[in-house]
Design an enzyme around this catalytic site. Structure first.
Site, mmCIF file in Angstrom:
data_model
loop_
_atom_site.group_PDB
_atom_site.id
_atom_site.type_symbol
_atom_site.label_atom_id
_atom_site.label_comp_id
_atom_site.label_asym_id
_atom_site.label_seq_id
_atom_site.Cartn_x
_atom_site.Cartn_y
_atom_site.Cartn_z
ATOM 1 N N GLU A 27 0.755 -1.152 0.086
ATOM 2 C CA GLU A 27 -0.014 -0.185 0.101
ATOM 3 C C GLU A 27 0.974 1.409 0.168
ATOM 4 O O GLU A 27 2.075 1.268 0.293
ATOM 5 C CB GLU A 27 -0.871 -0.033 1.366
ATOM 6 C CG GLU A 27 -0.246 -0.026 2.622
ATOM 7 C CD GLU A 27 -1.120 0.729 3.709
ATOM 8 O OE1 GLU A 27 -1.604 1.781 3.464
ATOM 9 O OE2 GLU A 27 -1.121 0.008 4.800
ATOM 10 N N LYS A 162 -3.173 -2.297 16.187
ATOM 11 C CA LYS A 162 -2.734 -1.696 17.080
ATOM 12 C C LYS A 162 -3.668 -1.132 18.178
ATOM 13 O O LYS A 162 -4.887 -1.179 17.977
ATOM 14 C CB LYS A 162 -2.315 -0.247 16.827
ATOM 15 C CG LYS A 162 -1.063 -0.067 15.795
ATOM 16 C CD LYS A 162 -0.734 1.757 15.849
ATOM 17 C CE LYS A 162 0.404 1.635 15.184
ATOM 18 N NZ LYS A 162 0.327 1.307 13.629
HETATM 19 N N1 PSU Z 1 -2.222 1.397 10.607
HETATM 20 C C1 PSU Z 1 -0.901 1.429 10.769
HETATM 21 N N2 PSU Z 1 -0.055 2.245 9.655
HETATM 22 C C2 PSU Z 1 -0.954 2.899 8.696
HETATM 23 C C3 PSU Z 1 -2.385 2.644 8.697
HETATM 24 C C4 PSU Z 1 -3.057 1.798 9.451
HETATM 25 O O1 PSU Z 1 -0.272 1.016 11.557
HETATM 26 O O2 PSU Z 1 -0.436 3.467 7.783
HETATM 27 C C5 PSU Z 1 -3.142 3.257 7.590
HETATM 28 C C6 PSU Z 1 -3.497 1.829 6.565
HETATM 29 O O3 PSU Z 1 -3.562 2.789 4.913
HETATM 30 C C7 PSU Z 1 -4.942 1.920 6.604
HETATM 31 C C8 PSU Z 1 -5.632 3.097 6.900
HETATM 32 O O4 PSU Z 1 -5.601 0.994 5.554
HETATM 33 O O5 PSU Z 1 -4.383 3.937 7.654
HETATM 34 C C9 PSU Z 1 -6.671 2.910 8.065
HETATM 35 O O6 PSU Z 1 -7.345 4.331 8.123
HETATM 36 P P1 PSU Z 1 -8.561 4.438 8.569
HETATM 37 O O7 PSU Z 1 -8.576 4.200 10.030
HETATM 38 O O8 PSU Z 1 -9.051 5.934 8.334
HETATM 39 O O9 PSU Z 1 -9.692 3.643 7.829
#
Ligand code: PSU
Ligand code: MN
Length: 305
Positions: A27, A162
């Site tokens: 990603e 996390k």
């Molecule tokens: N968790 C991490 N690192 C990240 C992300 C999540 O430890 O970079 C990023 C990923 O791209 C994930 C996104 O898909 O955050 C999720 O965002 P949201 O909670 O806004 O859906």
């Protein structure tokens, strides 16, 4: 479906897929919104290198000029990393407008799965996924990543979730939506920076072959959706749970105090945790991504057999 209008697959990735050689999707939101420059670019390029060294072809996914680009060039990775938060963090709901306007975007787990599936890639390695946020019973902040896992046939390899998330509710959501949660060599859901969370995964599988076999059954049966493979951070890089959890709690309080919400929440928390730990958490974050890249290559190879 006129896919070629929206999708741009690099020649290397295309050739590998046509020849049934292993490909691992990666990603780009982790690059633009998940880590600071220049460590983000260094990490992204090293992840690609690790995947190659382990016998697979990397395919970093991003939206470039209104196309879902599968197999970014090093220049495109550098561009996304330098632009950082100024790049649009693109989830499923962002695709129609970004693509119609010919804009750029960094793909989250959700949109990377979409790009991978359209290109025919089955395995995707990253750091962490989005999930049910703490306090979601009032905010309703539930990442679109969970819905995508329920719909799109791509296996996502991560280091667990996390504790910025409510891990228990995240597992409940995945259960409801029929997403298998696998622990690689563990019965316990890893918590990203730490190997343990106190929550159980659905199944422990100990080899890349077993993971590939289970996913193959899912594909063969036409069961919608992907599979979540959680891979614990290597012991030597794992963090002290009390230390990291105290910093996560502080980051969440700060986030609430500032009234940050919506798509800004996860990037804010990641940045805050990195600052509070003086870069210690970033070091762990980088190593767990490398570890997931190695497993991703191994599983992609097993799936091609
Ligand atoms: N968790 C991490 N690192 C990240 C992300 C999540 O430890 O970079 C990023 C990923 O791209 C994930 C996104 O898909 O955050 C999720 O965002 P949201 O909670 O806004 O859906
Ligand atoms: Mn959200």
């Amino acid at each position: 479906m006129e896919l070629s209008k929206y999708l741009s697959v690099s020649p290397e990735v295309k050739e590998a897929l046509e020849e049934n050689r292993p490909v691992v999707a990666l990603e780009s939101t982790i690059i633009s919104h998940g880590m600071p420059y220049p460590q983000n670019v260094e990490t992204a390029l090293t992840v690609e290198k690790i995947i190659r060294e382990n016998g697979a072809v990397p395919a970093t996914v991003a939206i470039i000029g209104g196309r879902i680009t599968v197999g970014c060039t090093p220049e495109q990775i550098e561009y996304l990393g330098k632009k950082g938060l100024a790049v649009t963090k693109a989830s499923r709901r962002d695709l129609p407008v970004l693509l119609s306007r010919g804009e750029d975007g960094a793909t989250t787990v959700t949109t990377t799965m979409i790009g991978a599936a359209l290109a025919g890639i089955r395995v995707f390695a990253t750091g962490g996924i989005g999930g049910v946020h703490r306090g979601a019973e009032t905010t309703m902040d539930i990442s679109a990543d969970l819905e995508e896992l329920a719909m799109t046939p791509v296996m996502v390899i991560c280091a667990g979730a996390k504790s910025i998330l409510d891990l228990g509710l995240t597992l409940e959501y995945l259960e409801t939506r029929g997403v298998p949660v696998i622990g690689y060599g563990t019965e316990e859901l890893p918590a990203f920076y730490t190997r343990r969370s106190g929550f159980r995964v659905d199944y422990r599988l100990d080899t890349p072959e077993e993971i590939a076999d289970a996913f193959r059954v899912k594909l063969d049966m036409g069961l919608a959706g992907g599979m979540l493979v959680t891979n614990p951070i290597p012991e030597e890089y794992s963090m002290d749970p009390d230390y990291i959890n105290a910093n996560i709690d502080e980051a969440i309080h700060e986030c609430e105090r500032l009234g940050i919400h919506g798509k800004q929440t996860t990037p804010f928390l990641l940045d805050k945790i990195q600052k509070l730990t003086g870069g210690n958490s970033l070091k762990a974050n980088i190593q767990l991504v490398y570890n997931n890249a190695r497993l991703g290559a191994a599983v992609a190879k097993a799936l091609c057999r």
